[in-house]
Motif scaffolding. Structure first.
Motif, PDB file in Angstrom:
ATOM      1  N   LEU A 102      37.848  42.575  32.726  1.00 10.61           N
ATOM      2  CA  LEU A 102      36.422  42.753  33.027  1.00 10.61           C
ATOM      3  C   LEU A 102      36.165  42.783  34.534  1.00 10.61           C
ATOM      4  O   LEU A 102      35.335  43.558  35.013  1.00 10.61           O
ATOM      5  N   THR A 103      36.880  41.943  35.285  1.00  7.58           N
ATOM      6  CA  THR A 103      36.718  41.939  36.736  1.00  7.58           C
ATOM      7  C   THR A 103      37.165  43.267  37.335  1.00  7.58           C
ATOM      8  O   THR A 103      36.489  43.827  38.210  1.00  7.58           O
ATOM      9  N   ALA A 104      38.301  43.783  36.860  1.00 10.00           N
ATOM     10  CA  ALA A 104      38.785  45.070  37.362  1.00 10.00           C
ATOM     11  C   ALA A 104      37.785  46.181  37.073  1.00 10.00           C
ATOM     12  O   ALA A 104      37.505  47.022  37.941  1.00 10.00           O
ATOM     13  N   THR A 314      32.636  37.565  44.807  1.00  8.44           N
ATOM     14  CA  THR A 314      32.506  36.115  44.848  1.00  8.44           C
ATOM     15  C   THR A 314      31.206  35.628  44.218  1.00  8.44           C
ATOM     16  O   THR A 314      31.215  34.654  43.442  1.00  8.44           O
ATOM     17  N   PHE A 315      30.108  36.291  44.514  1.00  9.81           N
ATOM     18  CA  PHE A 315      28.793  35.772  44.132  1.00  9.81           C
ATOM     19  C   PHE A 315      28.152  36.474  42.941  1.00  9.81           C
ATOM     20  O   PHE A 315      27.161  35.986  42.400  1.00  9.81           O
ATOM     21  N   VAL A 316      28.714  37.607  42.523  1.00  9.01           N
ATOM     22  CA  VAL A 316      28.104  38.350  41.414  1.00  9.01           C
ATOM     23  C   VAL A 316      29.107  38.583  40.285  1.00  9.01           C
ATOM     24  O   VAL A 316      28.910  38.130  39.151  1.00  9.01           O
ATOM     25  N   VAL A 317      30.189  39.297  40.591  1.00  9.32           N
ATOM     26  CA  VAL A 317      31.114  39.728  39.544  1.00  9.32           C
ATOM     27  C   VAL A 317      31.801  38.544  38.874  1.00  9.32           C
ATOM     28  O   VAL A 317      31.754  38.411  37.635  1.00  9.32           O
ATOM     29  N   TRP A 341      34.085  29.374  41.296  1.00  9.30           N
ATOM     30  CA  TRP A 341      34.199  29.533  42.743  1.00  9.30           C
ATOM     31  C   TRP A 341      35.645  29.712  43.193  1.00  9.30           C
ATOM     32  O   TRP A 341      35.921  30.378  44.192  1.00  9.30           O
ATOM     33  N   SER A 342      36.574  29.142  42.469  1.00 12.35           N
ATOM     34  CA  SER A 342      37.956  29.013  42.948  1.00 12.35           C
ATOM     35  C   SER A 342      38.845  30.183  42.579  1.00 12.35           C
ATOM     36  O   SER A 342      40.074  30.024  42.491  1.00 12.35           O
ATOM     37  N   GLY A 343      38.301  31.349  42.358  1.00 14.65           N
ATOM     38  CA  GLY A 343      39.124  32.525  42.061  1.00 14.65           C
ATOM     39  C   GLY A 343      39.636  33.160  43.332  1.00 14.65           C
ATOM     40  O   GLY A 343      39.186  34.240  43.755  1.00 14.65           O
ATOM     41  N   LEU A 344      40.592  32.518  43.983  1.00 11.19           N
ATOM     42  CA  LEU A 344      41.062  32.943  45.296  1.00 11.19           C
ATOM     43  C   LEU A 344      42.011  34.143  45.210  1.00 11.19           C
ATOM     44  O   LEU A 344      42.867  34.205  44.338  1.00 11.19           O
ATOM     45  N   LYS A 345      41.844  35.062  46.126  1.00  7.65           N
ATOM     46  CA  LYS A 345      42.731  36.226  46.229  1.00  7.65           C
ATOM     47  C   LYS A 345      43.759  35.975  47.318  1.00  7.65           C
ATOM     48  O   LYS A 345      43.515  35.213  48.251  1.00  7.65           O
ATOM     49  N   GLY A 346      44.925  36.639  47.209  1.00  7.70           N
ATOM     50  CA  GLY A 346      45.953  36.373  48.202  1.00  7.70           C
ATOM     51  C   GLY A 346      47.059  37.405  48.198  1.00  7.70           C
ATOM     52  O   GLY A 346      46.815  38.613  48.253  1.00  7.70           O
ATOM     53  N   ALA A 347      48.305  36.929  48.097  1.00  9.45           N
ATOM     54  CA  ALA A 347      49.462  37.810  48.253  1.00  9.45           C
ATOM     55  C   ALA A 347      49.556  38.846  47.149  1.00  9.45           C
ATOM     56  O   ALA A 347      49.961  39.988  47.381  1.00  9.45           O
TER      57      ALA A 347
END
Length: 491
Positions: A102-104, A314-317, A341-347
């Motif tokens: 769903l996020t994609a 961060t604030f909507v999806v 809140w903690s859905g952090l993106k990274g490597a």
């Protein structure tokens, strides 16, 4: 300069960089900026100052980061273990699989409608930015422990949705214009289902076999036990990949299975993998940072497109996608807000961006730079504010300072019935004396350590939160020692 001198200079530079990176936690704490952000920015700035650093091929970058992620995911699975994951399994699966899809899709729609990116490129961009990242999550948490199911959910999601995001992007990358919408959709689903099923099967079988290997096959030296688990983790990744499955999922599942199991030299194995994962995190972010030029971000639209997408994500999806999926759980509202809140993106998103970048077209380069901006925003803003958000949500993030001294004995056989616990908040044993616990003859407290000091075991000794206890139980007893020392939400 002779060959040996040149090699010595290379080793000097590499070791100096790693040493500086290892002490960067002090700088990170002072600036309140997570260490991965420092690695990314410093490496990108270095590639601007010394352009030859950017000559590392994308193939080398992908291979190095893949190796690093195998190490990080296996260690992350061991950190979680079966018992903790079982309590949050529903949330981890729902937001790790359905939430990633769903996020994609939501990000693809936003990228296409707001910035006019072609649908296929927008879908690839959405797939690359959909998974959270275990390296950033474990790095930001550091020595902090989150009570309740929120911490397990965050860590479990970051381990579970990486294979999902990678499989989704690779499936999308195989789509051609001649496939048509229906054929492309079915093809993506088919490839994704195969990768997940094969990866899960290899992880379950391989994890069980690894346990049998560790328990039953002795090694001539204790230093070889961690090396064996490391080698087997790469065997599982390679086997799953050759079978057209998700190697990352196989490694993560195997790590989870090993996490709770009693095994010879288990503490040595855990310490080895934890140290290696920390090094892998540094290597992954540094080499990914070398692929981006900071100066070029501001000569294109990448910086503001990335900033807009990062804010939307961060604030909507993520709130609109993950929030409803967490309603089915019994987590308190503060825990749900913290997980959102903690859905952090990274490597992982940047690694997926290198798959997009292979063609070298201008639009693909733009997409890669957008991913870099989104990741930087996520690490700095979301990661930096995690302690503050945790406090506002009523989440306790307890520091676990390193303990340089150990007390213990070595035995030739596994000590039957020996269990070690740290008394968690809300556990029945917290605030009660040893006599009040009515342990009986089949269960007794053998050792209590409080703030690094061993306490004398007496009936009137009051146990406190964060005490470490060594419990000896009758192997034939049906009593669950964990129920006394661990809060129900963490079992």
């Amino acid at each position: 300069m002779s060959g040996i001198e040149s090699f010595g200079l290379t080793l000097l530079i590499v070791s100096a960089v790693i040493t500086l990176a290892l002490v960067s936690n002090r700088i990170s704490s002072a600036l309140r900026v997570p260490a991965p952000a420092l690695f990314l920015v410093a490496a990108a700035a270095a590639s601007d100052l010394v352009p030859t650093l950017r000559q590392v091929s994308l193939g080398v970058v992908e291979n190095v980061v893949t190796v690093a992620l195998v190490v990080i995911l296996f260690d992350g699975g061991m950190t979680i273990g079966v018992r903790k994951l079982r309590a949050a399994l529903g949330a981890v699966v729902s937001i790790g699989v359905l939430g990633t899809f769903l996020t994609a899709g939501a990000l693809a729609v936003a990228a296409h409608l707001l910035f006019g990116l072609p649908w296929l490129l927008a879908l690839l961009l959405g797939a690359a930015l959909s998974p959270t990242d275990p390296a950033v999550v474990f790095s930001v948490l550091g020595n902090r422990e989150i009570t309740g199911r929120a911490g397990t959910t965050i860590q479990g999601e970051s381990g579970a949705n990486d294979p999902v995001g990678i499989a989704l992007l690779l499936s999308l990358a195989g789509v051609t214009a001649s496939d048509g919408f229906g054929g492309a959709f079915l093809g993506v689903l088919g490839k994704f289902a195969v990768e997940m099923a094969v990866g899960a099967a290899v992880g379950l079988v391989g994890g069980w076999l690894l346990l049998q290997l560790v328990r039953r096959v002795e090694m001539p030296s204790e230093g070889l036990y961690p090396l064996r688990t490391l080698a087997v983790s790469f065997v599982l990744y390679g086997a799953a990949t050759l079978a057209h499955g998700s190697g990352f999922l196989a490694v993560f599942i195997a790590g989870v299975l090993v996490g709770d199991a009693a095994a010879p030299f288990k503490r040595e194995i855990e310490r080895f993998h934890s140290s290696l994962a920390s090094l892998a995190e540094i290597v992954a972010f540094v080499i990914l940072g070398l692929t981006v030029s900071l100066s070029s971000l501001f000569t294109t639209n990448a910086w503001w497109i990335g900033l807009v997408l990062a804010v939307l994500l961060t604030f909507v999806v993520r709130p609109l996608v993950v929030g409803p999926l967490l309603l089915a759980t019994r987590m308190p509202w503060g825990d749900r807000v913290f997980v959102v809140w903690s859905g952090l993106k990274g490597a992982v998103p940047i690694l997926l961006g290198t798959y997009i970048l292979v063609s070298g077209r201008a639009a693909d380069v733009l997409a890669y730079e957008i991913i870099f901006v989104v990741v930087l925003f996520s690490v700095v803003v979301q990661g930096g504010l995690m302690p503050i958000v945790a406090a506002r949500c009523g989440i306790e993030m307890r520091e676990r300072p390193p303990r340089p001294w150990a007390l213990g004995i070595r035995t030739n056989e596994e000590p039957a019935g020996a269990r070690r616990f740290r008394i968690s908040p809300g556990a029945p044993a917290a605030g009660r004396t040893v006599d009040d616990l009515h342990l009986g003859e089949d269960l007794w407290v053998s050792l209590v350590v409080r703030s690094g000091r061993q306490l004398r075991i007496r009936g009137d000794l009051t146990l406190e939160q964060d005490d470490e206890v060594l419990v000896l139980a009758d192997p034939d007893s049906e009593r669950d020692a964990a129920a006394l020392f661990t809060a129900h939400s963490q079992q």
